[in-house]
Design a protein around this motif. Structure first.
Motif, PDB file in Angstrom:
ATOM      1  N   TYR A 108       0.832  -1.204   0.000  1.00  0.00           N
ATOM      2  CA  TYR A 108       0.000   0.000   0.000  1.00  0.00           C
ATOM      3  C   TYR A 108       0.867   1.254   0.000  1.00  0.00           C
ATOM      4  CZ  TYR A 108      -3.122   3.637   1.788  1.00  0.00           C
ATOM      5  OH  TYR A 108      -3.807   4.809   1.966  1.00  0.00           O
ATOM      6  N   ARG A 109       1.842   1.300   0.898  1.00  0.00           N
ATOM      7  CA  ARG A 109       2.712   2.482   0.979  1.00  0.00           C
ATOM      8  C   ARG A 109       3.459   2.695  -0.333  1.00  0.00           C
ATOM      9  NH1 ARG A 109       4.190  -0.160   5.936  1.00  0.00           N
ATOM     10  NH2 ARG A 109       3.208   0.806   7.764  1.00  0.00           N
ATOM     11  N   ALA A 110       3.943   1.590  -0.926  1.00  0.00           N
ATOM     12  CA  ALA A 110       4.726   1.708  -2.164  1.00  0.00           C
ATOM     13  C   ALA A 110       3.855   2.155  -3.336  1.00  0.00           C
ATOM     14  CB  ALA A 110       5.403   0.378  -2.483  1.00  0.00           C
ATOM     15  N   ALA A 111       2.660   1.597  -3.453  1.00  0.00           N
ATOM     16  CA  ALA A 111       1.770   1.963  -4.559  1.00  0.00           C
ATOM     17  C   ALA A 111       1.318   3.412  -4.440  1.00  0.00           C
ATOM     18  CB  ALA A 111       0.564   1.029  -4.581  1.00  0.00           C
ATOM     19  N   LEU A 112       1.156   3.873  -3.199  1.00  0.00           N
ATOM     20  CA  LEU A 112       0.660   5.220  -2.958  1.00  0.00           C
ATOM     21  C   LEU A 112       1.629   6.299  -3.449  1.00  0.00           C
ATOM     22  CD1 LEU A 112      -2.032   6.029  -1.648  1.00  0.00           C
ATOM     23  CD2 LEU A 112      -0.785   6.438   0.492  1.00  0.00           C
ATOM     24  N   ARG A 113       2.877   5.939  -3.641  1.00  0.00           N
ATOM     25  CA  ARG A 113       3.849   6.899  -4.168  1.00  0.00           C
ATOM     26  C   ARG A 113       3.569   7.230  -5.637  1.00  0.00           C
ATOM     27  NH1 ARG A 113       7.721   3.256  -1.592  1.00  0.00           N
ATOM     28  NH2 ARG A 113       8.212   4.032   0.498  1.00  0.00           N
ATOM     29  N   TRP A 136      -5.015   5.645   7.804  1.00  0.00           N
ATOM     30  CA  TRP A 136      -5.100   5.783   6.356  1.00  0.00           C
ATOM     31  C   TRP A 136      -6.524   6.181   5.968  1.00  0.00           C
ATOM     32  CZ3 TRP A 136      -2.227   0.522   5.306  1.00  0.00           C
ATOM     33  CH2 TRP A 136      -0.872   0.687   5.648  1.00  0.00           C
ATOM     34  N   PRO A 137      -6.724   6.851   4.833  1.00  0.00           N
ATOM     35  CA  PRO A 137      -8.060   7.306   4.438  1.00  0.00           C
ATOM     36  C   PRO A 137      -9.077   6.166   4.423  1.00  0.00           C
ATOM     37  CG  PRO A 137      -6.389   8.270   3.011  1.00  0.00           C
ATOM     38  CD  PRO A 137      -5.689   7.249   3.846  1.00  0.00           C
ATOM     39  N   ALA A 138     -10.249   6.435   4.984  1.00  0.00           N
ATOM     40  CA  ALA A 138     -11.289   5.405   5.055  1.00  0.00           C
ATOM     41  C   ALA A 138     -11.668   4.891   3.673  1.00  0.00           C
ATOM     42  CB  ALA A 138     -12.509   5.965   5.776  1.00  0.00           C
ATOM     43  N   GLY A 153       2.090   0.073  -8.756  1.00  0.00           N
ATOM     44  CA  GLY A 153       1.841   1.506  -8.845  1.00  0.00           C
ATOM     45  C   GLY A 153       2.418   2.140 -10.094  1.00  0.00           C
ATOM     46  N   ARG A 154       3.610   1.676 -10.499  1.00  0.00           N
ATOM     47  CA  ARG A 154       4.278   2.308 -11.643  1.00  0.00           C
ATOM     48  C   ARG A 154       3.946   1.618 -12.974  1.00  0.00           C
ATOM     49  NH1 ARG A 154       9.123   3.542 -11.673  1.00  0.00           N
ATOM     50  NH2 ARG A 154       9.662   3.453  -9.466  1.00  0.00           N
ATOM     51  N   GLU A 165      11.161 -10.483   4.764  1.00  0.00           N
ATOM     52  CA  GLU A 165      10.979 -10.859   3.363  1.00  0.00           C
ATOM     53  C   GLU A 165       9.598 -10.423   2.865  1.00  0.00           C
ATOM     54  OE1 GLU A 165      13.215 -11.895   1.464  1.00  0.00           O
ATOM     55  OE2 GLU A 165      14.749 -12.903   2.665  1.00  0.00           O
ATOM     56  N   ALA A 166       8.576 -10.590   3.717  1.00  0.00           N
ATOM     57  CA  ALA A 166       7.228 -10.167   3.330  1.00  0.00           C
ATOM     58  C   ALA A 166       7.184  -8.664   3.085  1.00  0.00           C
ATOM     59  CB  ALA A 166       6.224 -10.559   4.412  1.00  0.00           C
ATOM     60  N   ALA A 167       7.868  -7.907   3.940  1.00  0.00           N
ATOM     61  CA  ALA A 167       7.902  -6.460   3.772  1.00  0.00           C
ATOM     62  C   ALA A 167       8.590  -6.084   2.459  1.00  0.00           C
ATOM     63  CB  ALA A 167       8.607  -5.805   4.952  1.00  0.00           C
ATOM     64  N   ASP A 168       9.703  -6.757   2.166  1.00  0.00           N
ATOM     65  CA  ASP A 168      10.415  -6.486   0.912  1.00  0.00           C
ATOM     66  C   ASP A 168       9.555  -6.846  -0.293  1.00  0.00           C
ATOM     67  OD1 ASP A 168      12.597  -5.560   2.257  1.00  0.00           O
ATOM     68  OD2 ASP A 168      13.867  -7.303   1.893  1.00  0.00           O
ATOM     69  N   GLU A 169       8.917  -8.015  -0.242  1.00  0.00           N
ATOM     70  CA  GLU A 169       8.084  -8.443  -1.361  1.00  0.00           C
ATOM     71  C   GLU A 169       6.900  -7.500  -1.553  1.00  0.00           C
ATOM     72  OE1 GLU A 169       7.085 -12.437  -0.422  1.00  0.00           O
ATOM     73  OE2 GLU A 169       9.043 -13.250  -1.011  1.00  0.00           O
ATOM     74  N   GLY A 170       6.316  -7.039  -0.448  1.00  0.00           N
ATOM     75  CA  GLY A 170       5.215  -6.093  -0.542  1.00  0.00           C
ATOM     76  C   GLY A 170       5.655  -4.790  -1.185  1.00  0.00           C
ATOM     77  N   ARG A 171       6.826  -4.302  -0.773  1.00  0.00           N
ATOM     78  CA  ARG A 171       7.348  -3.054  -1.343  1.00  0.00           C
ATOM     79  C   ARG A 171       7.600  -3.203  -2.846  1.00  0.00           C
ATOM     80  NH1 ARG A 171      12.360  -2.146  -2.360  1.00  0.00           N
ATOM     81  NH2 ARG A 171      13.044  -3.821  -0.969  1.00  0.00           N
ATOM     82  N   ILE A 172       8.200  -4.332  -3.248  1.00  0.00           N
ATOM     83  CA  ILE A 172       8.497  -4.563  -4.666  1.00  0.00           C
ATOM     84  C   ILE A 172       7.203  -4.672  -5.475  1.00  0.00           C
ATOM     85  CG2 ILE A 172       9.469  -6.222  -6.297  1.00  0.00           C
ATOM     86  CD1 ILE A 172      11.567  -6.886  -4.091  1.00  0.00           C
ATOM     87  N   ALA A 173       6.258  -5.488  -4.977  1.00  0.00           N
ATOM     88  CA  ALA A 173       5.004  -5.701  -5.705  1.00  0.00           C
ATOM     89  C   ALA A 173       4.189  -4.415  -5.772  1.00  0.00           C
ATOM     90  CB  ALA A 173       4.193  -6.812  -5.041  1.00  0.00           C
TER      91      ALA A 173
END
Length: 485
Positions: A25-30, A110-112, A341-342, A328-336
Protein backbone atom coordinates in the motif's frame (compact mmCIF):
# COMPACT_ATOMS: atom_id res chain seq x y z
CA UNK A 1 -23.84 -8.51 -7.05
CA UNK A 2 -25.68 -8.54 -10.36
CA UNK A 3 -24.41 -8.13 -13.88
CA UNK A 4 -25.91 -4.65 -13.89
CA UNK A 5 -23.82 -3.49 -10.95
CA UNK A 6 -21.39 -0.80 -12.04
CA UNK A 7 -17.88 -1.65 -10.76
CA UNK A 8 -15.97 0.86 -8.69
CA UNK A 9 -12.77 1.82 -10.49
CA UNK A 10 -9.31 1.97 -8.94
CA UNK A 11 -5.71 1.87 -10.12
CA UNK A 12 -4.39 -0.62 -7.55
CA UNK A 13 -6.24 -3.10 -5.35
CA UNK A 14 -4.31 -4.89 -2.61
CA UNK A 15 -5.86 -8.01 -1.10
CA UNK A 16 -4.63 -8.43 2.48
CA UNK A 17 -3.53 -5.90 5.10
CA UNK A 18 -0.71 -7.84 6.75
CA UNK A 19 2.99 -7.01 6.60
CA UNK A 20 3.20 -7.48 2.82
CA UNK A 21 -0.08 -5.74 2.09
CA UNK A 22 0.78 -2.71 4.23
CA UNK A 23 4.18 -2.40 2.52
CA UNK A 24 2.51 -2.73 -0.89
CA UNK A 25 0.00 0.00 0.00
CA UNK A 26 2.71 2.48 0.98
CA UNK A 27 4.73 1.71 -2.16
CA UNK A 28 1.77 1.96 -4.56
CA UNK A 29 0.66 5.22 -2.96
CA UNK A 30 3.85 6.90 -4.17
CA UNK A 31 2.55 6.54 -7.72
CA UNK A 32 -1.22 6.94 -7.41
CA UNK A 33 -3.86 8.01 -4.88
CA UNK A 34 -6.32 5.48 -6.31
CA UNK A 35 -5.39 2.56 -4.07
CA UNK A 36 -7.79 0.26 -2.19
CA UNK A 37 -6.63 -2.11 0.55
CA UNK A 38 -8.98 -5.04 1.22
CA UNK A 39 -8.90 -7.04 4.48
CA UNK A 40 -11.23 -9.96 5.19
CA UNK A 41 -10.37 -10.41 8.88
CA UNK A 42 -8.93 -8.08 11.51
CA UNK A 43 -6.09 -5.62 11.12
CA UNK A 44 -2.81 -6.68 12.71
CA UNK A 45 -0.08 -8.68 11.07
CA UNK A 46 0.57 -12.39 11.61
CA UNK A 47 3.87 -11.37 13.22
CA UNK A 48 2.29 -9.07 15.80
CA UNK A 49 -0.88 -11.05 16.50
CA UNK A 50 0.05 -14.76 16.43
CA UNK A 51 3.66 -15.04 15.24
CA UNK A 52 7.01 -13.42 15.94
CA UNK A 53 6.14 -11.17 18.86
CA UNK A 54 3.85 -13.28 21.08
CA UNK A 55 6.07 -16.33 20.58
CA UNK A 56 9.13 -14.35 21.68
CA UNK A 57 7.21 -13.14 24.74
CA UNK A 58 6.51 -16.76 25.68
CA UNK A 59 10.13 -17.72 24.97
CA UNK A 60 11.40 -14.82 27.12
CA UNK A 61 9.42 -16.11 30.10
CA UNK A 62 10.69 -19.63 29.45
CA UNK A 63 14.30 -18.43 29.30
CA UNK A 64 13.95 -16.67 32.66
CA UNK A 65 12.50 -19.84 34.23
CA UNK A 66 15.25 -21.97 32.73
CA UNK A 67 18.00 -19.61 33.94
CA UNK A 68 16.57 -19.55 37.45
CA UNK A 69 16.24 -23.33 37.51
CA UNK A 70 19.93 -23.73 36.56
CA UNK A 71 21.37 -20.81 38.51
CA UNK A 72 23.08 -23.25 40.88
CA UNK A 73 25.70 -23.93 38.21
CA UNK A 74 27.00 -20.42 38.90
CA UNK A 75 26.86 -20.80 42.68
CA UNK A 76 23.63 -18.82 42.84
CA UNK A 77 20.99 -20.77 44.72
CA UNK A 78 17.35 -20.06 43.89
CA UNK A 79 15.41 -21.93 46.57
CA UNK A 80 12.09 -22.29 44.72
CA UNK A 81 10.86 -21.79 41.16
CA UNK A 82 7.19 -20.85 41.07
CA UNK A 83 5.76 -20.38 37.58
CA UNK A 84 2.46 -18.50 37.62
CA UNK A 85 0.88 -19.56 34.35
CA UNK A 86 -1.82 -16.91 34.54
CA UNK A 87 0.77 -14.15 35.02
CA UNK A 88 2.92 -15.52 32.19
CA UNK A 89 0.02 -15.54 29.74
CA UNK A 90 -1.32 -12.19 30.96
CA UNK A 91 2.00 -10.55 30.03
CA UNK A 92 2.08 -12.39 26.69
CA UNK A 93 -1.42 -11.18 25.80
CA UNK A 94 -0.92 -7.66 27.12
CA UNK A 95 2.31 -7.03 25.24
CA UNK A 96 0.93 -8.81 22.16
CA UNK A 97 -2.08 -6.49 22.19
CA UNK A 98 0.25 -3.51 22.48
CA UNK A 99 2.17 -4.56 19.36
CA UNK A 100 -1.07 -5.26 17.48
CA UNK A 101 -2.37 -1.87 18.55
CA UNK A 102 0.52 -0.13 16.83
CA UNK A 103 -0.36 -1.88 13.57
CA UNK A 104 -4.09 -1.20 13.86
CA UNK A 105 -3.48 2.47 14.67
CA UNK A 106 -1.29 2.79 11.58
CA UNK A 107 -3.88 1.28 9.24
CA UNK A 108 -6.78 3.22 10.72
CA UNK A 109 -4.95 6.49 10.08
CA UNK A 110 -5.10 5.78 6.36
CA UNK A 111 -8.06 7.31 4.44
CA UNK A 112 -11.29 5.41 5.05
CA UNK A 113 -11.98 5.35 1.32
CA UNK A 114 -8.78 3.33 0.86
CA UNK A 115 -9.83 0.63 3.34
CA UNK A 116 -12.39 -2.01 2.44
CA UNK A 117 -13.51 -4.73 4.86
CA UNK A 118 -14.53 -7.99 3.24
CA UNK A 119 -13.48 -11.13 1.42
CA UNK A 120 -12.24 -10.54 -2.13
CA UNK A 121 -12.55 -13.05 -4.94
CA UNK A 122 -11.66 -12.77 -8.61
CA UNK A 123 -14.49 -12.48 -11.11
CA UNK A 124 -11.88 -12.14 -13.83
CA UNK A 125 -8.23 -11.12 -13.89
CA UNK A 126 -8.99 -7.46 -13.15
CA UNK A 127 -12.38 -7.61 -11.42
CA UNK A 128 -12.99 -8.44 -7.77
CA UNK A 129 -16.19 -9.17 -5.90
CA UNK A 130 -15.77 -8.10 -2.27
CA UNK A 131 -18.21 -9.64 0.21
CA UNK A 132 -18.36 -7.30 3.19
CA UNK A 133 -20.62 -6.22 6.07
CA UNK A 134 -22.78 -4.13 3.73
CA UNK A 135 -23.10 -6.79 1.05
CA UNK A 136 -21.10 -7.43 -2.10
CA UNK A 137 -19.31 -4.68 -3.99
CA UNK A 138 -17.71 -4.97 -7.41
CA UNK A 139 -14.24 -3.51 -7.90
CA UNK A 140 -12.36 -3.15 -11.18
CA UNK A 141 -8.63 -2.64 -10.65
CA UNK A 142 -6.05 -1.81 -13.27
CA UNK A 143 -3.53 -3.75 -11.16
CA UNK A 144 -3.94 -6.15 -8.22
CA UNK A 145 -1.55 -7.28 -5.47
CA UNK A 146 -2.28 -10.60 -3.73
CA UNK A 147 -0.97 -10.42 -0.16
CA UNK A 148 -3.38 -12.75 1.61
CA UNK A 149 -0.87 -14.47 3.89
CA UNK A 150 -1.02 -18.08 5.05
CA UNK A 151 -2.68 -20.27 7.67
CA UNK A 152 -1.70 -23.39 9.63
CA UNK A 153 -2.05 -26.64 7.70
CA UNK A 154 -3.96 -29.19 9.77
CA UNK A 155 -5.31 -32.61 8.70
CA UNK A 156 -9.11 -32.15 8.40
CA UNK A 157 -9.75 -35.43 10.23
CA UNK A 158 -7.94 -34.11 13.29
CA UNK A 159 -10.22 -31.07 13.43
CA UNK A 160 -13.31 -33.25 13.16
CA UNK A 161 -12.19 -35.78 15.76
CA UNK A 162 -10.45 -33.59 18.34
CA UNK A 163 -12.53 -30.41 18.41
CA UNK A 164 -11.19 -27.85 20.86
CA UNK A 165 -8.46 -30.26 22.01
CA UNK A 166 -6.69 -29.53 18.71
CA UNK A 167 -4.86 -26.20 18.65
CA UNK A 168 -2.48 -24.29 16.39
CA UNK A 169 0.06 -21.64 17.33
CA UNK A 170 -2.60 -18.92 16.98
CA UNK A 171 -4.57 -20.48 19.86
CA UNK A 172 -1.63 -20.60 22.27
CA UNK A 173 -1.50 -16.83 22.57
CA UNK A 174 -5.15 -16.64 23.63
CA UNK A 175 -4.59 -18.86 26.67
CA UNK A 176 -5.31 -17.32 30.08
CA UNK A 177 -3.27 -20.02 31.83
CA UNK A 178 -0.70 -22.67 30.99
CA UNK A 179 -2.09 -26.19 30.48
CA UNK A 180 -0.74 -29.26 32.19
CA UNK A 181 0.34 -31.11 29.04
CA UNK A 182 0.67 -30.59 25.28
CA UNK A 183 1.68 -32.90 22.44
CA UNK A 184 3.46 -30.86 19.75
CA UNK A 185 3.40 -32.41 16.28
CA UNK A 186 5.97 -30.99 13.89
CA UNK A 187 9.69 -30.39 14.44
CA UNK A 188 10.01 -27.28 12.29
CA UNK A 189 10.62 -23.79 13.60
CA UNK A 190 7.19 -23.21 15.15
CA UNK A 191 6.96 -26.65 16.75
CA UNK A 192 10.46 -26.53 18.22
CA UNK A 193 10.19 -23.00 19.60
CA UNK A 194 6.82 -23.58 21.26
CA UNK A 195 7.65 -27.07 22.54
CA UNK A 196 10.85 -25.91 24.23
CA UNK A 197 9.22 -22.79 25.69
CA UNK A 198 6.28 -24.71 27.15
CA UNK A 199 8.60 -27.40 28.50
CA UNK A 200 10.74 -24.80 30.28
CA UNK A 201 7.58 -23.26 31.76
CA UNK A 202 6.67 -26.54 33.42
CA UNK A 203 4.19 -27.94 30.90
CA UNK A 204 4.55 -31.67 30.19
CA UNK A 205 5.48 -31.73 26.51
CA UNK A 206 6.43 -34.29 23.91
CA UNK A 207 7.61 -33.25 20.45
CA UNK A 208 6.70 -35.60 17.58
CA UNK A 209 8.26 -35.68 14.11
CA UNK A 210 7.79 -37.91 11.08
CA UNK A 211 11.39 -37.58 9.94
CA UNK A 212 14.73 -37.45 11.72
CA UNK A 213 15.24 -33.67 11.47
CA UNK A 214 14.79 -30.90 14.01
CA UNK A 215 14.66 -27.38 12.66
CA UNK A 216 15.87 -26.11 9.25
CA UNK A 217 19.63 -26.88 9.36
CA UNK A 218 20.67 -28.80 6.24
CA UNK A 219 24.18 -30.12 6.93
CA UNK A 220 23.94 -33.72 8.25
CA UNK A 221 26.47 -33.09 11.05
CA UNK A 222 24.58 -30.03 12.29
CA UNK A 223 21.28 -31.91 12.13
CA UNK A 224 22.77 -34.75 14.17
CA UNK A 225 24.07 -32.23 16.68
CA UNK A 226 20.67 -30.52 16.89
CA UNK A 227 18.92 -33.83 17.54
CA UNK A 228 21.35 -34.60 20.34
CA UNK A 229 21.08 -31.16 21.95
CA UNK A 230 17.30 -30.86 21.89
CA UNK A 231 16.73 -34.54 22.54
CA UNK A 232 18.79 -34.11 25.70
CA UNK A 233 16.32 -31.54 27.02
CA UNK A 234 12.96 -32.26 25.43
CA UNK A 235 10.94 -35.48 25.41
CA UNK A 236 11.24 -36.23 21.72
CA UNK A 237 9.84 -38.87 19.39
CA UNK A 238 11.21 -38.89 15.83
CA UNK A 239 10.66 -41.27 12.94
CA UNK A 240 6.91 -41.53 13.51
CA UNK A 241 5.40 -43.60 10.71
CA UNK A 242 1.79 -43.19 11.76
CA UNK A 243 0.17 -40.83 14.22
CA UNK A 244 -3.35 -41.60 15.42
CA UNK A 245 -4.89 -39.05 17.77
CA UNK A 246 -8.31 -39.59 19.29
CA UNK A 247 -10.34 -37.63 21.78
CA UNK A 248 -11.08 -39.14 25.16
CA UNK A 249 -13.20 -36.75 27.20
CA UNK A 250 -11.19 -33.59 27.75
CA UNK A 251 -7.93 -35.18 26.63
CA UNK A 252 -6.17 -36.44 23.52
CA UNK A 253 -4.83 -39.98 23.39
CA UNK A 254 -1.98 -40.03 20.90
CA UNK A 255 -0.96 -43.39 19.44
CA UNK A 256 2.30 -43.30 17.49
CA UNK A 257 3.76 -46.08 15.38
CA UNK A 258 7.53 -45.73 15.06
CA UNK A 259 9.79 -46.71 12.17
CA UNK A 260 10.94 -49.91 13.88
CA UNK A 261 7.36 -51.00 14.54
CA UNK A 262 7.10 -50.11 18.22
CA UNK A 263 3.79 -48.57 19.28
CA UNK A 264 3.54 -45.89 21.97
CA UNK A 265 0.53 -44.15 23.45
CA UNK A 266 0.33 -41.12 25.71
CA UNK A 267 -2.42 -38.74 26.85
CA UNK A 268 -2.29 -34.96 26.69
CA UNK A 269 -4.65 -32.06 27.34
CA UNK A 270 -4.02 -30.64 23.88
CA UNK A 271 -2.49 -31.55 20.55
CA UNK A 272 -0.64 -28.58 19.03
CA UNK A 273 -0.37 -29.04 15.27
CA UNK A 274 2.75 -27.35 13.91
CA UNK A 275 2.57 -29.20 10.62
CA UNK A 276 3.32 -26.39 8.20
CA UNK A 277 1.33 -23.57 6.62
CA UNK A 278 -0.81 -23.13 3.51
CA UNK A 279 -0.97 -19.98 1.35
CA UNK A 280 -4.38 -18.31 1.51
CA UNK A 281 -5.14 -18.44 -2.21
CA UNK A 282 -7.64 -21.29 -2.47
CA UNK A 283 -10.73 -19.10 -1.89
CA UNK A 284 -9.70 -16.22 -4.17
CA UNK A 285 -11.44 -17.56 -7.27
CA UNK A 286 -8.17 -17.83 -9.19
CA UNK A 287 -9.84 -20.33 -11.51
CA UNK A 288 -11.71 -17.35 -12.96
CA UNK A 289 -8.47 -15.74 -14.12
CA UNK A 290 -5.90 -16.47 -16.79
CA UNK A 291 -3.06 -16.46 -14.26
CA UNK A 292 -0.43 -19.24 -14.42
CA UNK A 293 -0.65 -21.45 -11.33
CA UNK A 294 1.74 -24.03 -9.88
CA UNK A 295 0.53 -27.56 -8.95
CA UNK A 296 -0.54 -26.26 -5.51
CA UNK A 297 -2.68 -23.55 -7.08
CA UNK A 298 -0.33 -20.67 -6.18
CA UNK A 299 0.26 -18.05 -8.91
CA UNK A 300 3.69 -18.35 -10.54
CA UNK A 301 5.54 -15.05 -10.20
CA UNK A 302 8.93 -13.39 -10.71
CA UNK A 303 10.69 -12.99 -7.35
CA UNK A 304 12.50 -9.89 -8.60
CA UNK A 305 9.36 -8.01 -9.63
CA UNK A 306 6.46 -9.76 -7.92
CA UNK A 307 4.68 -9.97 -11.28
CA UNK A 308 2.58 -13.04 -12.07
CA UNK A 309 3.52 -14.06 -15.61
CA UNK A 310 3.02 -11.05 -17.88
CA UNK A 311 -0.24 -10.07 -16.15
CA UNK A 312 -1.25 -7.02 -14.10
CA UNK A 313 -1.36 -9.16 -10.92
CA UNK A 314 1.48 -9.23 -8.38
CA UNK A 315 2.28 -11.50 -5.42
CA UNK A 316 3.81 -10.71 -2.04
CA UNK A 317 4.31 -12.22 1.42
CA UNK A 318 3.34 -15.63 2.74
CA UNK A 319 0.70 -16.05 0.04
CA UNK A 320 3.62 -16.35 -2.39
CA UNK A 321 4.76 -19.46 -0.47
CA UNK A 322 8.39 -18.33 -0.79
CA UNK A 323 10.27 -17.10 2.31
CA UNK A 324 7.77 -16.91 5.20
CA UNK A 325 9.62 -14.25 7.20
CA UNK A 326 8.53 -10.75 8.16
CA UNK A 327 11.42 -8.86 6.56
CA UNK A 328 10.98 -10.86 3.36
CA UNK A 329 7.23 -10.17 3.33
CA UNK A 330 7.90 -6.46 3.77
CA UNK A 331 10.42 -6.49 0.91
CA UNK A 332 8.08 -8.44 -1.36
CA UNK A 333 5.22 -6.09 -0.54
CA UNK A 334 7.35 -3.05 -1.34
CA UNK A 335 8.50 -4.56 -4.67
CA UNK A 336 5.00 -5.70 -5.71
CA UNK A 337 3.32 -2.46 -4.62
CA UNK A 338 5.91 -0.29 -6.33
CA UNK A 339 5.57 -2.18 -9.61
CA UNK A 340 1.78 -2.24 -9.40
CA UNK A 341 1.84 1.51 -8.84
CA UNK A 342 4.28 2.31 -11.64
CA UNK A 343 2.78 -0.16 -14.18
CA UNK A 344 3.62 -0.72 -17.04
CA UNK A 345 7.15 0.34 -16.04
CA UNK A 346 7.87 -2.90 -14.13
CA UNK A 347 11.35 -2.97 -12.64
CA UNK A 348 13.48 -5.75 -11.23
CA UNK A 349 14.60 -5.19 -7.66
CA UNK A 350 17.52 -6.93 -5.93
CA UNK A 351 16.67 -9.18 -3.01
CA UNK A 352 18.55 -9.17 0.26
CA UNK A 353 20.80 -12.02 1.31
CA UNK A 354 18.68 -14.80 2.84
CA UNK A 355 18.64 -14.76 6.65
CA UNK A 356 16.56 -16.99 8.92
CA UNK A 357 16.76 -17.38 12.70
CA UNK A 358 15.21 -19.94 15.04
CA UNK A 359 14.71 -18.65 18.60
CA UNK A 360 15.27 -21.97 20.30
CA UNK A 361 18.07 -22.37 22.85
CA UNK A 362 20.62 -22.84 21.46
CA UNK A 363 19.49 -20.72 18.56
CA UNK A 364 19.82 -21.57 14.88
CA UNK A 365 20.65 -19.34 11.93
CA UNK A 366 20.83 -19.93 8.18
CA UNK A 367 22.52 -17.29 6.05
CA UNK A 368 22.94 -16.99 2.29
CA UNK A 369 23.11 -20.33 0.51
CA UNK A 370 22.57 -23.39 2.70
CA UNK A 371 24.80 -26.45 2.54
CA UNK A 372 22.06 -28.40 0.74
CA UNK A 373 21.60 -25.65 -1.85
CA UNK A 374 25.33 -25.41 -2.53
CA UNK A 375 25.65 -29.17 -2.97
CA UNK A 376 22.61 -29.28 -5.25
CA UNK A 377 24.01 -26.47 -7.41
CA UNK A 378 27.39 -28.18 -7.81
CA UNK A 379 29.21 -25.21 -6.23
CA UNK A 380 32.94 -25.56 -5.52
CA UNK A 381 33.27 -24.54 -1.87
CA UNK A 382 35.04 -25.22 1.40
CA UNK A 383 33.59 -25.51 4.89
CA UNK A 384 35.10 -23.70 7.84
CA UNK A 385 33.91 -25.05 11.19
CA UNK A 386 33.96 -24.31 14.90
CA UNK A 387 32.43 -26.06 17.89
CA UNK A 388 31.10 -23.93 20.73
CA UNK A 389 31.78 -26.67 23.29
CA UNK A 390 35.09 -25.06 24.34
CA UNK A 391 34.60 -21.53 22.98
CA UNK A 392 35.65 -19.14 25.72
CA UNK A 393 32.72 -16.74 26.13
CA UNK A 394 30.21 -19.53 25.52
CA UNK A 395 31.69 -21.52 28.42
CA UNK A 396 31.68 -18.43 30.63
CA UNK A 397 27.93 -18.11 30.08
CA UNK A 398 27.39 -21.89 30.33
CA UNK A 399 25.87 -21.80 26.85
CA UNK A 400 28.59 -23.85 25.18
CA UNK A 401 26.50 -26.00 22.85
CA UNK A 402 26.41 -26.19 19.08
CA UNK A 403 28.61 -25.44 16.10
CA UNK A 404 29.02 -23.02 13.20
CA UNK A 405 29.85 -23.75 9.57
CA UNK A 406 30.81 -21.10 7.01
CA UNK A 407 30.77 -21.89 3.29
CA UNK A 408 33.39 -20.16 1.14
CA UNK A 409 33.86 -20.31 -2.63
CA UNK A 410 37.06 -21.89 -3.89
CA UNK A 411 39.15 -19.54 -5.97
CA UNK A 412 37.54 -16.24 -4.95
CA UNK A 413 37.33 -16.98 -1.23
CA UNK A 414 33.93 -15.25 -1.16
CA UNK A 415 31.52 -16.14 1.65
CA UNK A 416 28.53 -17.96 0.16
CA UNK A 417 26.57 -18.89 3.24
CA UNK A 418 26.59 -20.29 6.76
CA UNK A 419 24.61 -22.48 9.13
CA UNK A 420 24.76 -22.27 12.90
CA UNK A 421 23.46 -23.91 16.05
CA UNK A 422 24.70 -22.05 19.08
CA UNK A 423 24.58 -19.03 21.39
CA UNK A 424 23.77 -15.59 19.97
CA UNK A 425 22.99 -17.01 16.53
CA UNK A 426 20.53 -14.15 15.95
CA UNK A 427 23.44 -11.68 16.17
CA UNK A 428 26.11 -13.67 14.37
CA UNK A 429 23.57 -14.38 11.65
CA UNK A 430 23.29 -10.67 10.93
CA UNK A 431 27.05 -10.20 10.66
CA UNK A 432 27.25 -13.13 8.27
CA UNK A 433 24.28 -11.96 6.19
CA UNK A 434 25.83 -8.52 5.76
CA UNK A 435 29.07 -10.13 4.59
CA UNK A 436 27.25 -12.39 2.12
CA UNK A 437 25.30 -9.46 0.71
CA UNK A 438 28.43 -7.31 0.32
CA UNK A 439 30.33 -10.16 -1.32
CA UNK A 440 33.03 -10.22 1.39
CA UNK A 441 35.84 -12.73 1.15
CA UNK A 442 36.98 -14.78 4.11
CA UNK A 443 40.18 -12.73 4.23
CA UNK A 444 38.25 -9.45 4.34
CA UNK A 445 36.18 -10.78 7.23
CA UNK A 446 39.32 -11.90 9.09
CA UNK A 447 40.79 -8.43 8.57
CA UNK A 448 37.86 -6.99 10.54
CA UNK A 449 38.10 -6.46 14.34
CA UNK A 450 37.14 -9.17 16.83
CA UNK A 451 36.89 -8.19 20.48
CA UNK A 452 37.82 -10.49 23.38
CA UNK A 453 36.14 -12.32 25.00
CA UNK A 454 33.01 -12.57 22.81
CA UNK A 455 31.09 -15.31 21.03
CA UNK A 456 32.15 -13.72 17.71
CA UNK A 457 35.59 -15.17 18.30
CA UNK A 458 34.02 -18.49 17.40
CA UNK A 459 33.19 -17.04 14.00
CA UNK A 460 36.83 -16.02 13.62
CA UNK A 461 37.89 -19.61 14.34
CA UNK A 462 35.53 -20.91 11.63
CA UNK A 463 36.82 -18.32 9.18
CA UNK A 464 40.43 -19.28 9.91
CA UNK A 465 39.54 -22.91 9.29
CA UNK A 466 37.94 -21.98 5.95
CA UNK A 467 40.94 -19.84 4.97
CA UNK A 468 43.33 -22.68 5.71
CA UNK A 469 41.32 -25.06 3.53
CA UNK A 470 41.00 -22.52 0.74
CA UNK A 471 44.80 -22.19 0.56
CA UNK A 472 45.30 -25.94 0.27
CA UNK A 473 45.55 -27.41 -3.24
CA UNK A 474 42.23 -28.57 -4.59
CA UNK A 475 41.80 -32.34 -4.21
CA UNK A 476 42.62 -34.27 -7.39
CA UNK A 477 39.81 -36.28 -8.97
CA UNK A 478 39.95 -39.99 -8.33
CA UNK A 479 41.44 -41.94 -11.24
CA UNK A 480 41.14 -45.63 -11.92
CA UNK A 481 44.76 -46.71 -12.41
CA UNK A 482 43.73 -49.90 -14.13
CA UNK A 483 41.96 -47.86 -16.79
CA UNK A 484 44.79 -45.36 -17.31
CA UNK A 485 46.89 -45.71 -20.42
Amino acid sequence: MTHATRPIQTDVAIIGAGTAGMAAYRAALRHTERVILIESHVYGTTCARVGCMPSKLLIAAADVAHSARHAGRFGVNVPRIDIDGRAVMARVRSERDRFVGFVVDTVEQWPAAHRWQGHARFVDTQTLAVDGPAGTRCLHAERIVIATGSRPAVPPAWRADLGDRLIVNDDVFSWTDLPGSVAVVGTGVVGLELAQALHRLGVRVRLFGRGSRIGPLTHPALQELACGVFGGELPLTLGVQDLQPRREGDAVALRSVLSHGRVEEERFEFLLAATGRLPNVDSLGLENTALPLDPQGVPVFDHRTGQVGDSVVFMAGDAADDRPLLHEAADEGRIAGDNAGRWPDVRQRPRRAPLAVVFSEPQMALVGATHAELVASGADFEIGEVSFADQGRSRVMDRNQGALQVYAQRGSGRLLGAEMLGPAAEHLGHLLAWSVQRGDTVQQMLDSPFYHPVVEEGLRTALRDAQHKLLLPAPLPEVCLECAT
